[in-house]
Design an enzyme around this catalytic site. Structure first.
Site, mmCIF file in Angstrom:
data_model
loop_
_atom_site.group_PDB
_atom_site.id
_atom_site.type_symbol
_atom_site.label_atom_id
_atom_site.label_comp_id
_atom_site.label_asym_id
_atom_site.label_seq_id
_atom_site.Cartn_x
_atom_site.Cartn_y
_atom_site.Cartn_z
ATOM 1 N N PHE A 54 0.815 -1.217 0.000
ATOM 2 C CA PHE A 54 0.000 0.000 0.000
ATOM 3 C C PHE A 54 0.849 1.268 0.000
ATOM 4 O O PHE A 54 0.369 2.330 -0.384
ATOM 5 C CB PHE A 54 -0.979 0.012 1.181
ATOM 6 C CG PHE A 54 -0.391 -0.309 2.517
ATOM 7 C CD1 PHE A 54 0.311 0.646 3.235
ATOM 8 C CD2 PHE A 54 -0.542 -1.574 3.062
ATOM 9 C CE1 PHE A 54 0.860 0.345 4.478
ATOM 10 C CE2 PHE A 54 -0.008 -1.884 4.308
ATOM 11 C CZ PHE A 54 0.702 -0.916 5.011
ATOM 12 N N GLY A 57 1.322 3.676 -3.244
ATOM 13 C CA GLY A 57 0.350 4.687 -3.641
ATOM 14 C C GLY A 57 -0.158 5.543 -2.500
ATOM 15 O O GLY A 57 -0.972 6.438 -2.702
ATOM 16 N N HIS A 58 0.306 5.289 -1.264
ATOM 17 C CA HIS A 58 -0.236 6.016 -0.094
ATOM 18 C C HIS A 58 0.906 6.451 0.800
ATOM 19 O O HIS A 58 1.131 5.831 1.835
ATOM 20 C CB HIS A 58 -1.203 5.115 0.666
ATOM 21 C CG HIS A 58 -2.096 5.843 1.610
ATOM 22 N ND1 HIS A 58 -1.794 6.041 2.940
ATOM 23 C CD2 HIS A 58 -3.290 6.428 1.414
ATOM 24 C CE1 HIS A 58 -2.781 6.697 3.531
ATOM 25 N NE2 HIS A 58 -3.698 6.942 2.619
ATOM 26 N N PHE A 59 1.603 7.391 0.587
ATOM 27 C CA PHE A 59 1.644 8.353 -0.507
ATOM 28 C C PHE A 59 3.059 8.332 -1.066
ATOM 29 O O PHE A 59 3.997 8.287 -0.281
ATOM 30 C CB PHE A 59 1.301 9.760 -0.017
ATOM 31 C CG PHE A 59 -0.070 9.884 0.581
ATOM 32 C CD1 PHE A 59 -1.184 10.005 -0.252
ATOM 33 C CD2 PHE A 59 -0.268 9.851 1.945
ATOM 34 C CE1 PHE A 59 -2.449 10.139 0.287
ATOM 35 C CE2 PHE A 59 -1.539 9.978 2.482
ATOM 36 C CZ PHE A 59 -2.636 10.118 1.650
ATOM 37 N N VAL A 64 2.532 6.506 4.320
ATOM 38 C CA VAL A 64 1.735 6.478 5.538
ATOM 39 C C VAL A 64 0.810 5.265 5.455
ATOM 40 O O VAL A 64 0.155 5.052 4.433
ATOM 41 C CB VAL A 64 0.889 7.767 5.684
ATOM 42 C CG1 VAL A 64 -0.022 7.689 6.900
ATOM 43 C CG2 VAL A 64 1.776 8.994 5.760
#
Length: 154
Positions: A54, A57-59, A64
C-alpha cells in the site's frame, strides 16, 4: 514467555496466526501475539515494513499506513483473541467479518519502520457477534483507537 492460558504458548507466531485467521499476505496484518488473556484481551504486533504494497500509492515520497488498515489490524487482533479463546474443536467452523466500526480516532501517522502495537479487549459477546475496544500504539504513543463489532458466519 510462558503459557497465558492452557493450550496457548506465547509468543503466538505468524504460522499459528495463519491457522487462526483466513487472511494471507498482503492482507494479514498481525505478525505476533505477545500477551493473551482468555475471553478478555490480547496484545499483538504488526511490523510495518517499507515493502508493504500500500505504500507505493499512499503516498509516494511520504509513505503512511492507511488508517482503515490500522483499524483492520485491530479487528484481526480481535479475531485472534476470539479464536484463541475458543475450544480447539470449534476452529475453522465459521469466519468472523468486520461489520461495524464506531468512535474511530486517528492520532498519529504510522510509517515504515514502526512496530504497531495492537491492544484489543473483548467488551462483550452476543450470540454470533463480538464487540471489541482496540488501541493501536507506536512507541507507547496512541496512533488510533476504535470500537469494533465482528459477526460470525458459517
Amino acid at each position: 514467555m510462558t503459557d497465558a492460558s492452557p493450550g496457548v504458548t506465547l509468543p503466538v507466531t505468524t504460522a499459528e496466526i495463519e491457522r487462526l485467521l483466513p487472511h494471507r499476505y498482503p492482507f494479514l496484518l498481525v505478525d505476533r501475539v505477545v500477551e493473551f488473556e482468555k475471553d478478555r484481551r490480547v496484545l499483538a504486533y504488526k511490523n510495518v515494513s517499507c515493502n508493504e504494497p500500500f505504500f507505493t500509492g499512499h503516498f509516494p515520497g511520504h509513505p503512511v499506513m492507511p488508517g482503515v488498515l490500522v483499524v483492520e489490524a485491530l479487528a484481526q487482533a480481535g479475531g485472534v483473541l476470539t479464536q484463541l479463546s475458543r475450544d480447539p474443536s470449534e476452529l475453522g467452523k465459521d469466519t468472523f467479518y468486520l461489520v461495524k466500526v464506531d468512535n474511530a480516532k486517528f492520532s498519529r501517522m504510522v510509517v515504515p519502520g514502526d512496530r504497531l502495537e495492537l491492544e484489543v479487549e473483548l467488551k462483550r459477546r452476543i450470540r454470533n457477534m463480538a464487540q471489541y475496544v482496540g488501541i493501536a500504539r507506536v512507541d507507547g504513543e496512541q496512533a488510533a483507537c476504535a470500537e469494533i463489532l465482528c459477526a460470525a458466519a458459517r
